[in-house]
Design an enzyme around this catalytic site. Sequence first.
Site, PDB file in Angstrom:
ATOM      1  CG  ASP A   1      44.835  45.482  34.458  1.00  0.00           C
ATOM      2  OD1 ASP A   1      45.548  44.461  33.419  1.00  0.00           O
ATOM      3  OD2 ASP A   1      44.175  44.982  35.650  1.00  0.00           O
TER       4      ASP A   1
ATOM      5  CD  GLU B   1      41.921  35.334  39.041  1.00  0.00           C
ATOM      6  OE1 GLU B   1      40.469  34.821  38.731  1.00  0.00           O
ATOM      7  OE2 GLU B   1      42.377  35.722  37.869  1.00  0.00           O
TER       8      GLU B   1
END
Length: 237
Positions: A8, A129
Amino acid sequence: MIVIPAVDLKDKKCVQLIQGDPNKKHLEINNPVEVAKKFVNEGAEYLHIIDLDAALGSGNNRDIIKEIVKSVNVPVEVGGGIRSLEVAKELINIGVDRIILGTKAILEPDFVDVLNKEIGKNKIVLAVECKNGKVAVKGWKETVDKTPIQVIKEFENKVGYILFTNVDVEGLLKGINIDIVKDLVENTEIPIIYSGGVTTLKDIEILKDIGVYGVVIGSALYKGYINLVDAIKIAKK
């Protein structure tokens, strides 16, 4: 099953956030390219890169992504702030294998149709999600009144993969909630990549047994809870 380490990116660094909150970091590492190379040296066959600055609308890390793509000999998927055809094509042109679409795709499904025609569905991963049983959007700040499987069914012929993240357990290093994942695997033909809360080798074993295509691991690798070499061994059994 394939094990996919997460890299990330934020402010040109490799970070791991808690529950996706940019103000809560598990860690920060200065050289993301070296992190990516280390994972590949340990046997990773695929990498998962999220551009948090692009997702937050505060810039982007495409120069770092380009460098990672050039530096490793495995494919990478990239997500975070892909809200236009131009950005999607730019990423594919620099050598990214698959792009991950989230909020924009769920709120504007026509965008996926356009991309599908341009780059083909096998280059598209839909990020679904889940928060309290509903699909979360806008950095998990809002939810839409649909369950993960309802959203997945809408995109069944339009995307190549689903990246399913259970927000309720993401980044907490407390394990996974298996029932919801099992339900998804059983009810769709699209390969499911699972992300969120993977903390032990046992979690990987369980995900493999229920038939997920891939598993993204972030914090547990960085914190040393899971050894990548061991994880890959279990996934390939």
